[in-house]
Design a protein around this motif. Sequence first.
Motif, mmCIF file in Angstrom:
data_model
loop_
_atom_site.group_PDB
_atom_site.id
_atom_site.type_symbol
_atom_site.label_atom_id
_atom_site.label_comp_id
_atom_site.label_asym_id
_atom_site.label_seq_id
_atom_site.Cartn_x
_atom_site.Cartn_y
_atom_site.Cartn_z
ATOM 1 N N ALA A 53 0.482 37.965 -1.966
ATOM 2 C CA ALA A 53 0.185 37.084 -0.837
ATOM 3 C C ALA A 53 1.352 36.994 0.146
ATOM 4 N N CYS A 54 1.704 38.129 0.748
ATOM 5 C CA CYS A 54 2.825 38.154 1.692
ATOM 6 C C CYS A 54 2.442 37.457 2.997
ATOM 7 N N LYS A 55 3.160 36.396 3.321
ATOM 8 C CA LYS A 55 2.941 35.677 4.581
ATOM 9 C C LYS A 55 3.812 36.271 5.688
ATOM 10 N N TRP A 56 3.391 36.081 6.936
ATOM 11 C CA TRP A 56 4.144 36.553 8.118
ATOM 12 C C TRP A 56 4.470 38.037 7.993
ATOM 13 N N ILE A 57 3.508 38.810 7.501
ATOM 14 C CA ILE A 57 3.745 40.219 7.199
ATOM 15 C C ILE A 57 4.020 41.015 8.477
ATOM 16 N N VAL A 58 5.031 41.876 8.440
ATOM 17 C CA VAL A 58 5.378 42.721 9.584
ATOM 18 C C VAL A 58 5.587 44.179 9.183
ATOM 19 N N ASP A 59 5.602 44.466 7.883
ATOM 20 C CA ASP A 59 5.859 45.831 7.430
ATOM 21 C C ASP A 59 5.124 46.064 6.112
ATOM 22 N N LEU A 60 4.506 47.225 5.990
ATOM 23 C CA LEU A 60 3.808 47.590 4.761
ATOM 24 C C LEU A 60 4.138 49.044 4.451
ATOM 25 N N GLU A 61 4.837 49.248 3.339
ATOM 26 C CA GLU A 61 5.286 50.582 2.967
ATOM 27 C C GLU A 61 4.573 51.055 1.704
ATOM 28 N N ALA A 62 3.973 52.237 1.789
ATOM 29 C CA ALA A 62 3.398 52.868 0.601
ATOM 30 C C ALA A 62 4.539 53.561 -0.140
ATOM 31 N N THR A 63 4.804 53.134 -1.367
ATOM 32 C CA THR A 63 5.936 53.656 -2.120
ATOM 33 C C THR A 63 5.574 53.642 -3.604
ATOM 34 N N THR A 64 6.573 53.630 -4.470
ATOM 35 C CA THR A 64 6.333 53.572 -5.910
ATOM 36 C C THR A 64 7.160 52.451 -6.526
ATOM 37 N N PHE A 65 6.720 51.979 -7.676
ATOM 38 C CA PHE A 65 7.479 50.954 -8.385
ATOM 39 C C PHE A 65 8.834 51.498 -8.850
ATOM 40 N N ALA A 66 8.917 52.807 -9.037
ATOM 41 C CA ALA A 66 10.181 53.404 -9.466
ATOM 42 C C ALA A 66 11.219 53.421 -8.349
ATOM 43 N N LYS A 67 10.764 53.454 -7.096
ATOM 44 C CA LYS A 67 11.683 53.547 -5.968
ATOM 45 C C LYS A 67 12.096 52.180 -5.418
ATOM 46 N N ALA A 68 11.223 51.207 -5.478
ATOM 47 C CA ALA A 68 11.510 49.923 -4.825
ATOM 48 C C ALA A 68 10.919 48.774 -5.632
ATOM 49 N N GLN A 69 11.551 47.615 -5.524
ATOM 50 C CA GLN A 69 11.076 46.419 -6.204
ATOM 51 C C GLN A 69 11.023 45.256 -5.220
ATOM 52 N N GLY A 70 9.973 44.452 -5.341
ATOM 53 C CA GLY A 70 9.871 43.253 -4.534
ATOM 54 C C GLY A 70 10.836 42.180 -5.013
ATOM 55 N N TYR A 71 10.971 41.134 -4.214
ATOM 56 C CA TYR A 71 11.951 40.069 -4.487
ATOM 57 C C TYR A 71 11.774 39.458 -5.874
ATOM 58 N N TRP A 72 10.552 39.091 -6.225
ATOM 59 C CA TRP A 72 10.344 38.379 -7.488
ATOM 60 C C TRP A 72 10.461 39.309 -8.690
#
Length: 394
Positions: free
Chosen positions: A363-382
């Motif tokens: 539930a990303c609020k005020w969304i301005v960017d959406l990147e198609a990637t992998t869990f191995a390359k990037a992790q969200g804040y939480w």
Amino acid sequence: MRRGDIAAGAIVGLLAAGATVAVGELVAAGVRPAAAPVIAVGNRVILLTPESVKRWATREFGTNDKHVLLTGIYAILGLAAIVIGILAVRWLWAGLAGVALLGAFAVYCALTAHAHRGSDAVPAILGTLAGAAVLVGLLRAVRTDAGTVSLSRRQFMQAGVATAGLAVVLGVGGRTWQHTKFGVSKQRANLKLPPPTSPAPTVSGSDLGKSPQPFVTPNGRFYKIDTTLVSPQLDPRIWKLRIHGMVDHEVTLTFADLIERPLIERWITLTCVSNEVGGDLVGNARFLGARLDDLLREVGVHPDADQLLATSDDGMTIGSPTAVVMDGRDAMLAVGMNGEPLPIDHGFPVRMVVPGLYGYVSACKWIVDLEATTFAKAQGYWVKAGWAQRGPIR
């Protein structure tokens, strides 16, 4: 140190702190609200706080956790100001060093918070200089010809009253100017959303507990959990969403592009992963938006892109499993909530909503960017804080 020296130092320190905060608020009106020193410090403290403490705060204070944090910051600032003022009565250099130390911390916070800008340090710098000037000026006014200090000196009383009054005017005026300059309440009120091409089913009501509870959670009562002390103010006329990464072709959507697409309207339940049984960190709302799976098929998301990493205007990152978004459920880029444009605190003008997932992965609020990637390359804040990557509601 005499009792009179302590009292004089405490008052001088508090007045200097008030001037620092007031000037910071005024200057922030020329930068942006998130650059106000107290807000910048609060936003950074949230990031520095251990995850266990955040969970405790959410559990104990719920959506009031930000108010508790701000109250604590002001209390600590007041105590520090008293100590600095008392030290300055005896050793002016020590008081100025204390002011500089607090100012340096505020600058550090401004330049290390999520989505920071170089100009965010300006309010803290100018506020610190103002606080130092007030500290020196009031100490001169309170000191007698014999070298002692006296709160009864007419010169000090006049300077103190003038400083307090000016601080109130500058602080309130600065905050008001911020709302006037950056606020988007008027744009939201004037926004007319198109009707859905696929309306939500009619719901008459439901008994959700021991006593009858409304099926629909009103917008004003819908829970709000995020890591920013000031909700981003995004004008839909200039809002853009960049979709990129592991896709066949990158696109940038404007708000006009988004609402020209077919819009669906669905009843969706959102819940925080910290919600306890019977808790209030959960709610039902009728969301209006464009289907996210259709949009992703159009840009050509690669089969091996197992994560959609959404970024908010405030720098928050939230990663959602691509397969879940694309499995036919009503995942959307929402523009409306319960028959009106999204409330500012809930993501206006656009937020991401994915049914069946906890909010921290959907539930990303005020969304301005959406990147198609992998869990191995990037992790969200939480996820970086130790929460599970995928977060399905079981």
